[in-house]
Design a protein around this motif. Structure first.
Motif, PDB file in Angstrom:
ATOM      1  N   THR A  89       0.878  -1.264  -0.001  1.00  0.00           N
ATOM      2  CA  THR A  89       0.072  -0.134   0.054  1.00  0.00           C
ATOM      3  C   THR A  89       0.647   1.134  -0.034  1.00  0.00           C
ATOM      4  O   THR A  89       0.680   2.383  -0.427  1.00  0.00           O
ATOM      5  CB  THR A  89      -0.902   0.007   1.263  1.00  0.00           C
ATOM      6  OG1 THR A  89      -0.060  -0.116   2.312  1.00  0.00           O
ATOM      7  CG2 THR A  89      -1.862  -1.098   1.153  1.00  0.00           C
ATOM      8  N   CYS A  90       1.857   1.226   0.680  1.00  0.00           N
ATOM      9  CA  CYS A  90       3.089   2.416   0.698  1.00  0.00           C
ATOM     10  C   CYS A  90       3.542   2.705  -0.743  1.00  0.00           C
ATOM     11  O   CYS A  90       3.592   3.675  -1.257  1.00  0.00           O
ATOM     12  CB  CYS A  90       4.033   2.067   1.564  1.00  0.00           C
ATOM     13  SG  CYS A  90       3.647   1.903   3.266  1.00  0.00           S
ATOM     14  N   ALA A  91       3.612   1.339  -1.622  1.00  0.00           N
ATOM     15  CA  ALA A  91       4.467   1.496  -2.897  1.00  0.00           C
ATOM     16  C   ALA A  91       3.349   2.481  -4.019  1.00  0.00           C
ATOM     17  O   ALA A  91       3.774   2.662  -4.848  1.00  0.00           O
ATOM     18  CB  ALA A  91       4.706   0.284  -3.509  1.00  0.00           C
ATOM     19  N   GLU A  92       2.118   2.342  -3.431  1.00  0.00           N
ATOM     20  CA  GLU A  92       1.167   3.088  -4.529  1.00  0.00           C
ATOM     21  C   GLU A  92       1.407   4.427  -4.724  1.00  0.00           C
ATOM     22  O   GLU A  92       0.995   4.879  -5.700  1.00  0.00           O
ATOM     23  CB  GLU A  92      -0.346   2.831  -4.172  1.00  0.00           C
ATOM     24  CG  GLU A  92      -0.799   1.225  -3.999  1.00  0.00           C
ATOM     25  CD  GLU A  92      -2.202   1.173  -3.327  1.00  0.00           C
ATOM     26  OE1 GLU A  92      -2.661   2.088  -2.730  1.00  0.00           O
ATOM     27  OE2 GLU A  92      -2.497   0.160  -3.374  1.00  0.00           O
ATOM     28  N   VAL A  93       1.843   5.001  -3.794  1.00  0.00           N
ATOM     29  CA  VAL A  93       2.336   6.409  -3.922  1.00  0.00           C
ATOM     30  C   VAL A  93       3.458   6.783  -4.823  1.00  0.00           C
ATOM     31  O   VAL A  93       3.647   7.771  -5.262  1.00  0.00           O
ATOM     32  CB  VAL A  93       2.318   7.232  -2.544  1.00  0.00           C
ATOM     33  CG1 VAL A  93       2.652   8.624  -2.511  1.00  0.00           C
ATOM     34  CG2 VAL A  93       0.952   6.899  -1.605  1.00  0.00           C
ATOM     35  N   LEU A  94       4.345   5.922  -4.490  1.00  0.00           N
ATOM     36  CA  LEU A  94       5.854   5.910  -5.457  1.00  0.00           C
ATOM     37  C   LEU A  94       5.724   5.859  -6.631  1.00  0.00           C
ATOM     38  O   LEU A  94       4.731   4.859  -7.220  1.00  0.00           O
ATOM     39  CB  LEU A  94       6.640   4.910  -4.672  1.00  0.00           C
ATOM     40  CG  LEU A  94       6.973   4.535  -3.240  1.00  0.00           C
ATOM     41  CD1 LEU A  94       7.883   3.488  -2.904  1.00  0.00           C
ATOM     42  CD2 LEU A  94       7.628   5.818  -2.984  1.00  0.00           C
ATOM     43  N   PRO A  95       6.296   6.740  -7.509  1.00  0.00           N
ATOM     44  CA  PRO A  95       6.189   6.811  -8.922  1.00  0.00           C
ATOM     45  C   PRO A  95       7.041   5.508  -9.396  1.00  0.00           C
ATOM     46  O   PRO A  95       8.099   5.305  -8.811  1.00  0.00           O
ATOM     47  CB  PRO A  95       6.889   8.186  -9.172  1.00  0.00           C
ATOM     48  CG  PRO A  95       7.542   8.633  -8.266  1.00  0.00           C
ATOM     49  CD  PRO A  95       6.952   7.891  -7.347  1.00  0.00           C
ATOM     50  N   THR A  96       6.731   5.359 -10.520  1.00  0.00           N
ATOM     51  CA  THR A  96       7.559   4.217 -11.505  1.00  0.00           C
ATOM     52  C   THR A  96       8.991   4.655 -11.651  1.00  0.00           C
ATOM     53  O   THR A  96       9.095   5.858 -12.351  1.00  0.00           O
ATOM     54  CB  THR A  96       6.949   3.517 -12.403  1.00  0.00           C
ATOM     55  OG1 THR A  96       6.309   4.327 -13.342  1.00  0.00           O
ATOM     56  CG2 THR A  96       5.724   2.764 -12.101  1.00  0.00           C
ATOM     57  N   ILE A  97       9.977   4.103 -11.612  1.00  0.00           N
ATOM     58  CA  ILE A  97      11.225   4.638 -12.033  1.00  0.00           C
ATOM     59  C   ILE A  97      12.159   3.221 -12.544  1.00  0.00           C
ATOM     60  O   ILE A  97      11.914   2.194 -11.656  1.00  0.00           O
ATOM     61  CB  ILE A  97      11.870   5.302 -10.838  1.00  0.00           C
ATOM     62  CG1 ILE A  97      13.356   6.084 -11.243  1.00  0.00           C
ATOM     63  CG2 ILE A  97      12.291   4.575  -9.701  1.00  0.00           C
ATOM     64  CD1 ILE A  97      13.684   7.025 -10.205  1.00  0.00           C
ATOM     65  N   PHE A  98      12.826   3.506 -13.608  1.00  0.00           N
ATOM     66  CA  PHE A  98      13.608   2.428 -13.843  1.00  0.00           C
ATOM     67  C   PHE A  98      15.225   3.120 -13.920  1.00  0.00           C
ATOM     68  O   PHE A  98      15.248   4.028 -14.948  1.00  0.00           O
ATOM     69  CB  PHE A  98      13.463   1.901 -15.362  1.00  0.00           C
ATOM     70  CG  PHE A  98      11.969   1.257 -15.247  1.00  0.00           C
ATOM     71  CD1 PHE A  98      11.826  -0.059 -14.940  1.00  0.00           C
ATOM     72  CD2 PHE A  98      10.586   2.170 -15.438  1.00  0.00           C
ATOM     73  CE1 PHE A  98      10.715  -0.668 -14.774  1.00  0.00           C
ATOM     74  CE2 PHE A  98       9.615   1.229 -15.505  1.00  0.00           C
ATOM     75  CZ  PHE A  98       9.528  -0.057 -14.997  1.00  0.00           C
TER      76      PHE A  98
END
Length: 167
Positions: free
Chosen positions: A72-81
């Motif tokens: 649930t915390c990762a939902e806020v994080l933007p995707t990054i590669f």
């Protein structure tokens, strides 16, 4: 002139010969282990440290996205590669670090994996912007690739592929 049993005399050189062979083998094994140990003692370069840390961050992000307590915390994080060869990495890391530091949920900010992610991203950002400043060579400036993970083909790469196919 030797005094004693011939049977005992014949066994003694055979026994000492195998002990000598064992000592020689043990010495060779120790020498090989020392050589292997010394070969791993080279200090990391800026490039290898940045590359290794970016892989650690990506692995940690994958764990955060799949672990049930941090999903649930990762939902806020933007995707990054992360790609240390992309010049847009500094701005994207700075933005990502801002999101991690200012996570809206206090519970998420206190999670050990999120705190570890914050430290690793801060370290990577410091390495790229301060410690290895001008040591890293950026091959691309494709900011979209950091967001999506897909790089667009470049003319030079296509030309090289065409030349190789002609052969």
């Amino acid at each position: 002139m030797r005094v004693g049993c011939t049977r005992c005399w014949k066994q003694t050189p055979t026994r000492s010969l195998t002990e000598a062979d064992m000592r020689l083998g043990l010495a060779a094994l120790l020498w090989l282990l020392c050589l292997l140990r010394l070969s791993e003692c080279a200090p990391p370069t800026c490039y290898s440290r940045a590359l290794g840390l970016s892989k650690e961050v990506m692995a940690l992000l994958d764990k955060i996205h799949t672990y049930h307590r941090t999903k649930t915390c990762a939902e806020v994080l933007p995707t990054i590669f992360l790609d240390v060869h992309n010049s847009c990495i500094t701005t994207k890391l700075r933005d990502f670090l801002y999101v991690v530091l200012n996570h809206p949920n206090q519970y998420c900010r206190e999670r050990p994996r999120i705190m570890l992610l914050k430290r690793k991203i801060q370290s990577l950002y410091t390495i790229i912007t301060r410690i290895c400043y001008r040591d890293l060579v950026f091959f691309t400036d494709d900011c979209e690739a950091i967001d999506t993970g897909h790089t667009r083909p470049y003319y030079a790469e296509d030309r090289l592929q065409l030349l190789q196919e002609e052969r």
